[in-house]
Write an enzyme that holds these catalytic residues in place. Structure first.
Site, PDB file in Angstrom:
ATOM      1  CD  GLU A 198      -1.417   0.635  -8.537  1.00  0.00           C
ATOM      2  OE1 GLU A 198      -0.246   0.696  -8.136  1.00  0.00           O
ATOM      3  OE2 GLU A 198      -2.046   1.628  -8.977  1.00  0.00           O
ATOM      4  CE  LYS A 249       3.341   2.005  -9.381  1.00  0.00           C
ATOM      5  NZ  LYS A 249       2.270   2.529  -8.489  1.00  0.00           N
ATOM      6  CB  CYS A 278      -0.382   2.782 -11.378  1.00  0.00           C
ATOM      7  SG  CYS A 278      -1.305   4.243 -10.817  1.00  0.00           S
TER       8      CYS A 278
END
Length: 274
Positions: free
Chosen positions: A43, A115, A156
């Site tokens: 990330e 995300k 994540c």
């Protein structure tokens, strides 16, 4: 059935995209020489900003970002499939997007994923994160069609939301990417457990390249990039070093795990508590 070698790169990203690109190029090229056909970065691999002002001054739209352009060219040069785990890019409004981009061996973008779940928290150690104040949340689950199979894309904090992973697996994902910059404290407590659980629940391989160490902006990340089998076994773990991990993948293991534990087929509708 498909067989290929995967590599997850573990880095300590700094605040300058040009310097980070030099490091990424070297590590990706080395992984390709080691026979990796699919290579993943963590990330925020283009830069980790010092603050809001630095982020706004550094980030660019995807079409103008030098790291994105260079990684696309590198994928074509090395003839690899490459996942830029995520890059910080300018969004349509005032906020940024945290975007995972997958390139094929021609350097073409095969899928983009923004995300979905944003990390807002104040930790007991005084550390604070407020991603929703700075980033636009993604709205759609994404699966990339690769030559090896189907890749479900996450980033994540998404790992804490199993419904997303169930949707990806139910729509045909064979493996799921989880590029991350997990904090040291939460990583020590939850990282391995969450990734193994997502693999076991979905019957997917999990590829999780991570950030590690103390970054220029003061953030401490946990590292421990891992590759997990559909049975939940850790095939490789990068620990706390800046390094690349590898595993030889056979997608037959996906179907084998799902035959032994067919949980994806056994979900049932039920009413919530009154």
């Amino acid at each position: 059935m498909s067989e290929f070698r995967v590599a997850c790169i573990q880095t300590c990203t700094g605040t300058t995209p040009e310097d980070n690109l030099i490091g990424l190029t070297s590590l990706i090229s080395e992984a390709a020489r080691e026979g990796a056909e699919f290579i993943l970065t963590p990330e925020t691999c283009n830069f980790m900003p010092q603050n809001k002002q630095a982020r706004c001054a550094t980030m660019l739209p995807e079409s103008e970002d030098k790291v994105v352009k260079s990684l696309a060219a590198l994928a074509a040069e090395l003839k690899i499939t490459l996942l830029a785990g995520s890059v910080i890019l300018a969004g349509d409004g005032d906020k940024a997007v945290n975007r995972s981009i997958c390139f094929n061996s021609l350097g073409e973008v095969v899928a983009r994923y923004d995300k979905i779940h944003l990390f807002d928290v104040s930790l007991d150690n005084g550390e604070r994160h407020s991603e929703s104040a700075h980033y636009e949340a993604g709205q759609q689950a994404i699966i990339a069609d690769l030559t090896f199979g189907k890749l479900g894309m996450t980033v994540c904090y998404d790992v804490r939301f199993p419904a997303l992973y169930h949707v990806l697996a139910s729509h045909g994902a064979d493996f799921i990417s989880v590029p991350a910059a997990f904090t040291k404290m939460t990583g020590e407590a939850h990282w391995h457990v969450l990734l193994r659980a997502r693999a076991i629940e979905t019957g997917c391989f999990i590829f999780a390249p991570a950030q590690v160490g103390i970054h220029e902006n003061g953030r401490k990340t946990y590292g421990h990039s891992v590759i997990v089998s559909p049975w939940g076994r850790i095939l490789a773990d990068a620990g706390l070093e800046t390094q690349t991990i590898y595993a030889d993948i056979n997608t037959e293991q996906v179907q084998m795990a799902r035959r032994q534990i067919p949980a994806l087929e056994h979900g049932r509708h039920f009413e919530p508590p009154a």
